[in-house]
Scaffold this active site. Structure first.
Site, PDB file in Angstrom:
ATOM      1  N   THR A 126       0.836  -1.313   0.077  1.00  0.00           N
ATOM      2  CA  THR A 126       0.079  -0.183  -0.026  1.00  0.00           C
ATOM      3  C   THR A 126       0.831   1.153  -0.126  1.00  0.00           C
ATOM      4  O   THR A 126       1.904   1.324   0.583  1.00  0.00           O
ATOM      5  CB  THR A 126      -0.883  -0.026   1.307  1.00  0.00           C
ATOM      6  N   GLU A 127       0.456   2.313  -0.814  1.00  0.00           N
ATOM      7  CA  GLU A 127       1.192   3.436  -0.898  1.00  0.00           C
ATOM      8  C   GLU A 127       0.074   4.650  -0.542  1.00  0.00           C
ATOM      9  O   GLU A 127      -1.102   4.554  -0.585  1.00  0.00           O
ATOM     10  CB  GLU A 127       1.432   3.790  -2.245  1.00  0.00           C
ATOM     11  N   ALA A 130      -1.936   4.944  -3.421  1.00  0.00           N
ATOM     12  CA  ALA A 130      -2.539   3.500  -4.039  1.00  0.00           C
ATOM     13  C   ALA A 130      -2.740   2.620  -3.051  1.00  0.00           C
ATOM     14  O   ALA A 130      -1.896   2.042  -2.695  1.00  0.00           O
ATOM     15  CB  ALA A 130      -1.598   3.205  -5.206  1.00  0.00           C
ATOM     16  N   GLY A 131      -4.052   2.462  -2.837  1.00  0.00           N
ATOM     17  CA  GLY A 131      -4.316   1.428  -1.707  1.00  0.00           C
ATOM     18  C   GLY A 131      -5.168   0.271  -2.471  1.00  0.00           C
ATOM     19  O   GLY A 131      -4.595  -0.600  -2.960  1.00  0.00           O
ATOM     20  N   GLY A 340     -24.239   2.459  28.763  1.00  0.00           N
ATOM     21  CA  GLY A 340     -23.332   3.313  28.982  1.00  0.00           C
ATOM     22  C   GLY A 340     -21.868   2.701  29.393  1.00  0.00           C
ATOM     23  O   GLY A 340     -20.849   3.208  28.974  1.00  0.00           O
ATOM     24  N   GLU A 363      -6.231  -5.629   3.790  1.00  0.00           N
ATOM     25  CA  GLU A 363      -6.214  -6.702   2.748  1.00  0.00           C
ATOM     26  C   GLU A 363      -7.322  -6.802   1.911  1.00  0.00           C
ATOM     27  O   GLU A 363      -7.978  -7.708   1.589  1.00  0.00           O
ATOM     28  CB  GLU A 363      -6.251  -8.196   3.617  1.00  0.00           C
ATOM     29  N   GLN A 367     -15.860  -3.134   0.154  1.00  0.00           N
ATOM     30  CA  GLN A 367     -16.100  -2.933  -1.311  1.00  0.00           C
ATOM     31  C   GLN A 367     -15.355  -3.818  -2.341  1.00  0.00           C
ATOM     32  O   GLN A 367     -15.787  -4.159  -3.423  1.00  0.00           O
ATOM     33  CB  GLN A 367     -15.845  -1.345  -1.635  1.00  0.00           C
TER      34      GLN A 367
HETATM   35  C1  LIG Z   1      -3.783  -0.835  10.577  1.00  0.00           C
HETATM   36  C2  LIG Z   1      -3.696  -1.206   9.175  1.00  0.00           C
HETATM   37  C3  LIG Z   1      -2.792  -2.128   8.715  1.00  0.00           C
HETATM   38  C4  LIG Z   1      -2.201  -2.353   7.325  1.00  0.00           C
HETATM   39  N1  LIG Z   1      -1.517  -3.410   7.091  1.00  0.00           N
HETATM   40  C5  LIG Z   1      -1.157  -3.411   5.774  1.00  0.00           C
HETATM   41  C6  LIG Z   1       0.002  -3.980   5.443  1.00  0.00           C
HETATM   42  O1  LIG Z   1       0.504  -4.909   6.174  1.00  0.00           O
HETATM   43  N2  LIG Z   1       0.602  -4.021   4.010  1.00  0.00           N
HETATM   44  C7  LIG Z   1      -0.024  -3.317   3.047  1.00  0.00           C
HETATM   45  O2  LIG Z   1       0.525  -3.160   2.090  1.00  0.00           O
HETATM   46  N3  LIG Z   1      -1.143  -2.528   3.315  1.00  0.00           N
HETATM   47  C8  LIG Z   1      -1.663  -2.579   4.748  1.00  0.00           C
HETATM   48  N4  LIG Z   1      -2.774  -1.809   5.050  1.00  0.00           N
HETATM   49  C9  LIG Z   1      -3.488  -0.839   4.111  1.00  0.00           C
HETATM   50  C10 LIG Z   1      -4.673  -1.365   3.633  1.00  0.00           C
HETATM   51  O3  LIG Z   1      -4.612  -2.631   2.881  1.00  0.00           O
HETATM   52  C11 LIG Z   1      -5.330  -0.289   2.784  1.00  0.00           C
HETATM   53  O4  LIG Z   1      -5.700   0.836   3.601  1.00  0.00           O
HETATM   54  C12 LIG Z   1      -6.616  -0.644   2.075  1.00  0.00           C
HETATM   55  O5  LIG Z   1      -6.233  -1.591   1.009  1.00  0.00           O
HETATM   56  C13 LIG Z   1      -7.567   0.486   1.681  1.00  0.00           C
HETATM   57  O6  LIG Z   1      -6.929   1.390   0.677  1.00  0.00           O
HETATM   58  P1  LIG Z   1      -6.896   2.916   1.087  1.00  0.00           P
HETATM   59  O7  LIG Z   1      -6.410   3.122   2.435  1.00  0.00           O
HETATM   60  O8  LIG Z   1      -5.730   3.450   0.151  1.00  0.00           O
HETATM   61  O9  LIG Z   1      -8.244   3.293   0.805  1.00  0.00           O
HETATM   62  P2  LIG Z   1      -8.852   3.816  -0.721  1.00  0.00           P
HETATM   63  O10 LIG Z   1      -8.166   2.663  -1.740  1.00  0.00           O
HETATM   64  O11 LIG Z   1      -8.340   5.347  -1.325  1.00  0.00           O
HETATM   65  O12 LIG Z   1     -10.280   3.672  -0.437  1.00  0.00           O
HETATM   66  C14 LIG Z   1     -11.057   4.473   0.040  1.00  0.00           C
HETATM   67  C15 LIG Z   1     -12.734   4.277   0.220  1.00  0.00           C
HETATM   68  O13 LIG Z   1     -12.852   3.896  -1.429  1.00  0.00           O
HETATM   69  C16 LIG Z   1     -13.223   2.610  -1.902  1.00  0.00           C
HETATM   70  N5  LIG Z   1     -13.082   2.346  -3.011  1.00  0.00           N
HETATM   71  C17 LIG Z   1     -11.815   2.395  -3.548  1.00  0.00           C
HETATM   72  N6  LIG Z   1     -11.897   2.019  -4.911  1.00  0.00           N
HETATM   73  C18 LIG Z   1     -13.173   1.592  -5.350  1.00  0.00           C
HETATM   74  C19 LIG Z   1     -13.965   0.943  -6.162  1.00  0.00           C
HETATM   75  N7  LIG Z   1     -13.483   0.554  -7.294  1.00  0.00           N
HETATM   76  N8  LIG Z   1     -15.185   0.686  -6.035  1.00  0.00           N
HETATM   77  C20 LIG Z   1     -15.782   0.999  -4.862  1.00  0.00           C
HETATM   78  N9  LIG Z   1     -15.346   1.597  -3.741  1.00  0.00           N
HETATM   79  C21 LIG Z   1     -13.941   1.735  -4.047  1.00  0.00           C
HETATM   80  C22 LIG Z   1     -12.716   1.832  -0.540  1.00  0.00           C
HETATM   81  O14 LIG Z   1     -13.330   0.626  -0.447  1.00  0.00           O
HETATM   82  C23 LIG Z   1     -12.735   2.691   0.427  1.00  0.00           C
HETATM   83  O15 LIG Z   1     -14.171   2.712   1.011  1.00  0.00           O
HETATM   84  C24 LIG Z   1      -2.986  -1.742   6.355  1.00  0.00           C
HETATM   85  C25 LIG Z   1      -4.172  -0.718   6.762  1.00  0.00           C
HETATM   86  C26 LIG Z   1      -4.272  -0.377   8.185  1.00  0.00           C
HETATM   87  C27 LIG Z   1      -5.129   0.619   8.427  1.00  0.00           C
END
Ligand SMILES: Cc1cc2nc3c(=O)[nH]c(=O)nc-3n(C[C@H](O)[C@H](O)[C@H](O)COP(=O)(O)OP(=O)(O)OC[C@H]3O[C@@H](n4cnc5c(N)ncnc54)[C@H](O)[C@@H]3O)c2cc1C
Length: 380
Positions: A126-127, A130-131, A340, A363, A367
């Site tokens: 994750t970046e 780019a998630g 409460g 992971e 969605q």
């Molecule tokens: C505590 C924690 C631990 C984590 N551990 C790891 C790890 O070990 N390694 C790693 O690589 N990552 C890790 N992550 C990252 C995690 O996998 C991402 O946060 C997640 O995949 C979502 O990406 P984003 O936060 O960029 O959200 P975004 O991708 O920006 O999504 C924002 C919202 O838009 C929705 N959305 C996005 N695209 C679509 C679509 N096409 N259709 C409908 N809805 C959409 C999403 O469901 C979400 O509700 C971790 C995150 C947290 C918070």
């Protein structure tokens, strides 16, 4: 023929993990959560008890466990504390790409290290920009003589600031989308890697979540995992295997919530009787119990399919989606049943509710799981 019996060995594993949760995790959970203490001491004990690095093959000194056995352990550890369990089990995520595509030397070096002594790894995809949309990642690599050079930032990475080694993903050219992505593994101590712990999480606060920056990071050619350009495939293969485990985490958190509710509802008196006598309370707990059974069936089935060598990506997504959504509802209802008091840190249910939220996000968000399931339904 369908059977639901656990083997003696599986029952013993579950009992060991439950004892560990009760003795080592529950007594520390509240303080570690409040102060964001990374549970290195608890991990040390888990490592000694054989409750870490479940998937490392026996020939490398590990337990060589399948996903179903891992789920049984996850359920019990997460009954204790989901944040500590995240620290204990994040190594599984880093292990998987090495198991899927790593060569024997990488498996010996990196997986061997995990079983030899307490050490951690991170799976960093994750970046900040780019998630969910993994294929649009901005971290790049280029070949330079005998080396690869990586640049970019990964964030929200479990065990990111404590990891001894990192398995990561970068693109040779963003325009190639998923076809440009390759997978690499290297020690986190290399010059060109900087890491910071990210603070202020809502839940699972004992877990380490880190930012990792690659600045002209030079790694040898043998840091490449599998084939160049196939990193996206390895990442998705990792999630097919790991998503049932999120189902198991949800089961552990939900079972704890239900047990706490049964206990509390028998003790708490309102209108001259225990609140357990009120049908409104009973029905919330009945729904929790029914959902828990459904979560178990779906999660165990997905895990069983993975162990049979199938890659049930829609079923793994169904297990993660259904279980994490159910866990959220269950823990919200648990707070309701406590009234409460449920809102106060003195009781365990507000933490369960905060911990549950992450299961719908990491992971692949709920969605994204629905997209995977729908894609499978609609494929020609
Ligand atoms: C505590 C924690 C631990 C984590 N551990 C790891 C790890 O070990 N390694 C790693 O690589 N990552 C890790 N992550 C990252 C995690 O996998 C991402 O946060 C997640 O995949 C979502 O990406 P984003 O936060 O960029 O959200 P975004 O991708 O920006 O999504 C924002 C919202 O838009 C929705 N959305 C996005 N695209 C679509 C679509 N096409 N259709 C409908 N809805 C959409 C999403 O469901 C979400 O509700 C971790 C995150 C947290 C918070």
């Amino acid at each position: 023929m369908i059977g639901f019996d656990l083997t003696d060995e599986q029952r013993e594993l579950k009992a060991l993990a439950r004892r560990f949760a009760e003795q080592e995790m529950i007594p520390r959970a509240r303080e570690y959560d409040e102060k964001e203490i990374f549970p290195r001491d608890v991990c040390e004990k888990a490592h000694r008890a054989g409750l870490m690095n479940f998937a490392v093959p026996r020939e490398l000194g590990g337990a060589g466990m399948g996903v179903l056995d891992t789920c049984l352990i996850q359920e019990e550890l997460n009954y204790g504390c989901a944040g500590m369990s995240n620290a204990i089990s994040a190594n599984d995520l880093g292990t998987l790409p090495i198991l899927i595509a790593g060569n024997p030397a990488q498996q010996r070096e990196y997986l061997g290290m995990l079983v030899e002594k307490l050490s951690f790894c991170a799976f960093a995809i994750t970046e900040p920009g780019a998630g969910s949309d993994v294929a649009s990642m901005a971290a790049t690599y280029r070949r330079d003589g005998d080396s690869f050079v990586l640049n970019g930032t990964k964030h929200f990475i479990s065990n990111g600031s404590v990891a001894d080694w990192i398995v990561t993903f970068a693109t040779s050219d963003r325009r190639l989308k998923h076809k440009g992505i390759s997978c690499f593994v290297f020690p986190s101590s290399l010059p060109g890697v900087t890491r910071n712990r990210m603070h202020g999480k809502l839940g699972q606060r004992a877990a380490d979540t880190g930012e990792i920056v690659y600045d002209e990071l030079r790694i040898p050619q043998d840091a490449l995992v599998g084939r160049e350009g196939e990193g996206f495939k390895y990442a998705m293969g990792t999630f097919d295997r790991s998503r049932p485990e999120i189902g198991a985490i949800a089961i552990g958190v939900s079972q704890r919530a239900l047990d706490e509710c049964v206990k509390y509802s028998r003790q708490r008196v309102a209108f001259g009787q225990p609140i357990a006598n009120f049908q409104a309370i009973q029905f919330m707990m009945a729904d929790m119990a029914a959902n828990l059974e459904a979560m178990r069936l779906l999660t165990y089935k997905a895990a069983w399919m993975v162990d049979r060598g199938e890659l049930p990506n829609a079923v793994s997504s169904q297990a993660k989606l259904f279980s994490s959504e159910a866990c959220m509802r269950i823990t919200i209802d648990a707070v309701q049943i406590f009234g409460g008091y449920g809102y106060m840190k003195e009781y365990p249910v507000e933490k369960l509710m905060r911990d549950a939220k992450l299961l719908q996000i990491y992971e692949g968000t709920s969605q994204i799981q629905r997209m995977v399931i729908a894609r499978d339904l609609l494929k020609e």
